[in-house]
Scaffold this active site. Sequence first.
Site, PDB file in Angstrom:
ATOM      1  N   ASN A 113       0.824  -1.207   0.000  1.00 36.28           N
ATOM      2  CA  ASN A 113       0.000   0.000   0.000  1.00 36.28           C
ATOM      3  C   ASN A 113       0.859   1.258   0.000  1.00 36.28           C
ATOM      4  O   ASN A 113       1.995   1.256   0.450  1.00 36.28           O
ATOM      5  CB  ASN A 113      -0.943  -0.006   1.208  1.00 36.28           C
ATOM      6  CG  ASN A 113      -1.906  -1.170   1.144  1.00 36.28           C
ATOM      7  OD1 ASN A 113      -2.082  -1.749   0.080  1.00 36.28           O
ATOM      8  ND2 ASN A 113      -2.503  -1.521   2.266  1.00 36.28           N
ATOM      9  N   HIS A 130       5.681  -0.482  -2.804  1.00 32.74           N
ATOM     10  CA  HIS A 130       5.180   0.333  -3.915  1.00 32.74           C
ATOM     11  C   HIS A 130       5.221   1.831  -3.615  1.00 32.74           C
ATOM     12  O   HIS A 130       4.526   2.610  -4.253  1.00 32.74           O
ATOM     13  CB  HIS A 130       3.759  -0.103  -4.286  1.00 32.74           C
ATOM     14  CG  HIS A 130       3.696  -1.519  -4.794  1.00 32.74           C
ATOM     15  ND1 HIS A 130       2.540  -2.256  -4.846  1.00 32.74           N
ATOM     16  CD2 HIS A 130       4.673  -2.336  -5.273  1.00 32.74           C
ATOM     17  CE1 HIS A 130       2.808  -3.470  -5.337  1.00 32.74           C
ATOM     18  NE2 HIS A 130       4.094  -3.543  -5.592  1.00 32.74           N
ATOM     19  N   CYS A 141      18.788  11.094  -8.120  1.00 30.05           N
ATOM     20  CA  CYS A 141      19.622  10.589  -7.014  1.00 30.05           C
ATOM     21  C   CYS A 141      18.817   9.805  -5.977  1.00 30.05           C
ATOM     22  O   CYS A 141      19.388   9.197  -5.079  1.00 30.05           O
ATOM     23  CB  CYS A 141      20.388  11.736  -6.345  1.00 30.05           C
ATOM     24  SG  CYS A 141      19.355  12.789  -5.319  1.00 30.05           S
ATOM     25  N   CYS A 180      15.764  18.929  -7.593  1.00 29.74           N
ATOM     26  CA  CYS A 180      16.482  18.484  -6.399  1.00 29.74           C
ATOM     27  C   CYS A 180      17.643  19.434  -6.091  1.00 29.74           C
ATOM     28  O   CYS A 180      18.435  19.757  -6.983  1.00 29.74           O
ATOM     29  CB  CYS A 180      16.990  17.069  -6.676  1.00 29.74           C
ATOM     30  SG  CYS A 180      18.091  16.411  -5.446  1.00 29.74           S
ATOM     31  N   CYS A 183      21.115  17.383  -6.689  1.00 26.67           N
ATOM     32  CA  CYS A 183      21.644  16.971  -7.997  1.00 26.67           C
ATOM     33  C   CYS A 183      20.962  17.639  -9.181  1.00 26.67           C
ATOM     34  O   CYS A 183      21.358  17.439 -10.318  1.00 26.67           O
ATOM     35  CB  CYS A 183      21.544  15.448  -8.136  1.00 26.67           C
ATOM     36  SG  CYS A 183      19.883  14.886  -8.561  1.00 26.67           S
ATOM     37  N   GLY A 220      -5.181  -9.172   3.371  1.00 24.79           N
ATOM     38  CA  GLY A 220      -5.845  -8.341   2.355  1.00 24.79           C
ATOM     39  C   GLY A 220      -5.081  -8.140   1.068  1.00 24.79           C
ATOM     40  O   GLY A 220      -5.041  -7.029   0.551  1.00 24.79           O
ATOM     41  N   GLU A 248     -11.766 -13.294   0.781  1.00 23.35           N
ATOM     42  CA  GLU A 248     -11.976 -14.382  -0.184  1.00 23.35           C
ATOM     43  C   GLU A 248     -10.628 -15.039  -0.479  1.00 23.35           C
ATOM     44  O   GLU A 248      -9.585 -14.444  -0.167  1.00 23.35           O
ATOM     45  CB  GLU A 248     -12.621 -13.850  -1.468  1.00 23.35           C
ATOM     46  CG  GLU A 248     -11.904 -12.686  -2.064  1.00 23.35           C
ATOM     47  CD  GLU A 248     -12.702 -12.045  -3.210  1.00 23.35           C
ATOM     48  OE1 GLU A 248     -12.145 -11.958  -4.301  1.00 23.35           O
ATOM     49  OE2 GLU A 248     -13.860 -11.673  -2.977  1.00 23.35           O
ATOM     50  N   ALA A 264     -10.351  -7.936   7.721  1.00 29.21           N
ATOM     51  CA  ALA A 264      -9.120  -7.682   8.477  1.00 29.21           C
ATOM     52  C   ALA A 264      -9.391  -6.873   9.735  1.00 29.21           C
ATOM     53  O   ALA A 264      -8.821  -7.143  10.793  1.00 29.21           O
ATOM     54  CB  ALA A 264      -8.125  -6.943   7.585  1.00 29.21           C
TER      55      ALA A 264
HETATM   56  P1  NAD Z   1      -5.986  -6.101  -4.582  1.00 25.64           P
HETATM   57  O1  NAD Z   1      -6.892  -4.935  -4.786  1.00 25.64           O
HETATM   58  O2  NAD Z   1      -5.523  -6.849  -5.742  1.00 25.64           O
HETATM   59  O3  NAD Z   1      -6.706  -7.158  -3.628  1.00 25.64           O
HETATM   60  C1  NAD Z   1      -7.276  -6.794  -2.423  1.00 25.64           C
HETATM   61  C2  NAD Z   1      -7.520  -8.034  -1.636  1.00 25.64           C
HETATM   62  O4  NAD Z   1      -8.028  -7.675  -0.372  1.00 25.64           O
HETATM   63  C3  NAD Z   1      -8.544  -8.997  -2.261  1.00 25.64           C
HETATM   64  O5  NAD Z   1      -7.995 -10.301  -2.221  1.00 25.64           O
HETATM   65  C4  NAD Z   1      -9.765  -8.875  -1.362  1.00 25.64           C
HETATM   66  O6  NAD Z   1     -10.458 -10.103  -1.221  1.00 25.64           O
HETATM   67  C5  NAD Z   1      -9.136  -8.491  -0.045  1.00 25.64           C
HETATM   68  N1  NAD Z   1      -9.974  -7.674   0.836  1.00 25.64           N
HETATM   69  C6  NAD Z   1     -10.775  -6.627   0.501  1.00 25.64           C
HETATM   70  N2  NAD Z   1     -11.318  -6.089   1.592  1.00 25.64           N
HETATM   71  C7  NAD Z   1     -10.853  -6.797   2.657  1.00 25.64           C
HETATM   72  C8  NAD Z   1     -11.062  -6.723   4.047  1.00 25.64           C
HETATM   73  N3  NAD Z   1     -11.833  -5.778   4.584  1.00 25.64           N
HETATM   74  N4  NAD Z   1     -10.437  -7.621   4.842  1.00 25.64           N
HETATM   75  C9  NAD Z   1      -9.646  -8.597   4.314  1.00 25.64           C
HETATM   76  N5  NAD Z   1      -9.407  -8.702   2.986  1.00 25.64           N
HETATM   77  C10 NAD Z   1      -9.999  -7.817   2.172  1.00 25.64           C
HETATM   78  O7  NAD Z   1      -4.790  -5.579  -3.663  1.00 25.64           O
HETATM   79  P2  NAD Z   1      -3.243  -5.941  -3.639  1.00 25.64           P
HETATM   80  O8  NAD Z   1      -3.040  -7.408  -3.619  1.00 25.64           O
HETATM   81  O9  NAD Z   1      -2.644  -5.097  -2.571  1.00 25.64           O
HETATM   82  O10 NAD Z   1      -2.673  -5.437  -5.040  1.00 25.64           O
HETATM   83  C11 NAD Z   1      -3.147  -4.236  -5.605  1.00 25.64           C
HETATM   84  C12 NAD Z   1      -2.119  -3.148  -5.913  1.00 25.64           C
HETATM   85  O11 NAD Z   1      -2.840  -1.914  -5.816  1.00 25.64           O
HETATM   86  C13 NAD Z   1      -1.003  -3.049  -4.962  1.00 25.64           C
HETATM   87  O12 NAD Z   1       0.099  -2.882  -5.760  1.00 25.64           O
HETATM   88  C14 NAD Z   1      -1.239  -1.764  -4.162  1.00 25.64           C
HETATM   89  O13 NAD Z   1      -0.052  -1.006  -4.143  1.00 25.64           O
HETATM   90  C15 NAD Z   1      -2.226  -0.972  -4.976  1.00 25.64           C
HETATM   91  N6  NAD Z   1      -3.309  -0.333  -4.185  1.00 25.64           N
HETATM   92  C16 NAD Z   1      -3.025   0.259  -2.990  1.00 25.64           C
HETATM   93  C17 NAD Z   1      -4.034   0.807  -2.210  1.00 25.64           C
HETATM   94  C18 NAD Z   1      -3.669   1.459  -0.905  1.00 25.64           C
HETATM   95  O14 NAD Z   1      -2.585   2.005  -0.744  1.00 25.64           O
HETATM   96  N7  NAD Z   1      -4.549   1.414   0.103  1.00 25.64           N
HETATM   97  C19 NAD Z   1      -5.363   0.772  -2.664  1.00 25.64           C
HETATM   98  C20 NAD Z   1      -5.629   0.171  -3.923  1.00 25.64           C
HETATM   99  C21 NAD Z   1      -4.587  -0.361  -4.670  1.00 25.64           C
HETATM  100 ZN    ZN Z   2      18.602  14.443  -6.671  1.00 26.41          ZN
END
Ligand code: NAD
Ligand code: ZN
Length: 276
Positions: A113, A130, A141, A180, A183, A220, A248, A264
């Site tokens: 996230n 990420h 840099c 920056c 650099c 999650g 799921e 979660a």
């Molecule tokens: P994803 O969106 O692919 O999957 C989310 C997963 O979370 C699913 O398997 C779903 O079943 C589960 N889920 C949803 N709500 C839930 C809950 N309340 N409790 C438990 N499980 C729950 O997410 P990912 O695998 O992290 O990959 C997605 C990409 O998107 C990542 O690279 C991430 O960086 C980015 N992203 C980040 C954010 C954030 O920063 N909050 C939000 C959206 C996407």
């Molecule tokens: Zn720099």
Amino acid sequence: MAKKITRSVGKELGKIKNILKKGKVICLTGAGISSESGIPVFRGKGGLWETYDPETYGNMPGLISVFSKDPEKLVDFVTEFYNVLLKSKPNPAHLSLSYLEKSALLKAVITQNIDNLHQQAGTRSVVELHGNAFRIRCQDCGVTLTLEKDRIKEMLVLFHRARKSRKEVLKILSRYCPRCAKCGGRFRVDIVLFGEHIPEEELNRSQELLNDCRTLLIVGSSLVVYPAASLPLYAKERGAKIIEINQEPSALTDICDYKILGSAAEVLPEIVRLLD
Ligand code: NAD
Ligand code: ZN
């Protein structure tokens, strides 16, 4: 709350408790842990990614082409994206992990996230695979700077005023992502977009943590985004037990030793209560 867990894992809860009690736990989190903080997951219904196709808005060439065709669309996207993040607060799942870290059972969180919610919840050891939307990084840099919430809000107001003019939007962008001082390179938001590499340092740190991990708790994540999704197998090959909490099954549910189907924000506080 307890019933929900008991229903899904039954007698195994006692075993999960005993495993976690031994410590050396690493947690890998994905978008699902923040969904109850109001940040929609990529592959779920509703929210940002239904309006804005991640295939276009999730990568740099896509964003540049949106901007060159219609700067207002890019401004709308950036505004909605940050408004969601600015409004979000850590939920009981983030807070539970922070508590487990304080009680020395959890060594670190590795997150996909970009929302900064683990840090806001007080977790100290966070590896961000990420990046982080509240940070900018020099593209040359690599030096990083925090992008404060007030500065983001100020930027959004200016963007809104300038949204019809490409030139004015660019001017604002270069004010908040300046050159920056070290650099002369250009700063950009410190997020790994689609098609970009995960910083090697973060991936190495994750692997180092997993080399000495007794249990990997995955919360999650759909586990379809690589290389983050390679980490559970990496941990398993080194002897770690794998526990998954998800609403799921994920792409890697089959390699997990224990699966807890549930939210979660409900399951993690319940686990903390059991461990106390
Ligand atoms: P994803 O969106 O692919 O999957 C989310 C997963 O979370 C699913 O398997 C779903 O079943 C589960 N889920 C949803 N709500 C839930 C809950 N309340 N409790 C438990 N499980 C729950 O997410 P990912 O695998 O992290 O990959 C997605 C990409 O998107 C990542 O690279 C991430 O960086 C980015 N992203 C980040 C954010 C954030 O920063 N909050 C939000 C959206 C996407
Ligand atoms: Zn720099």
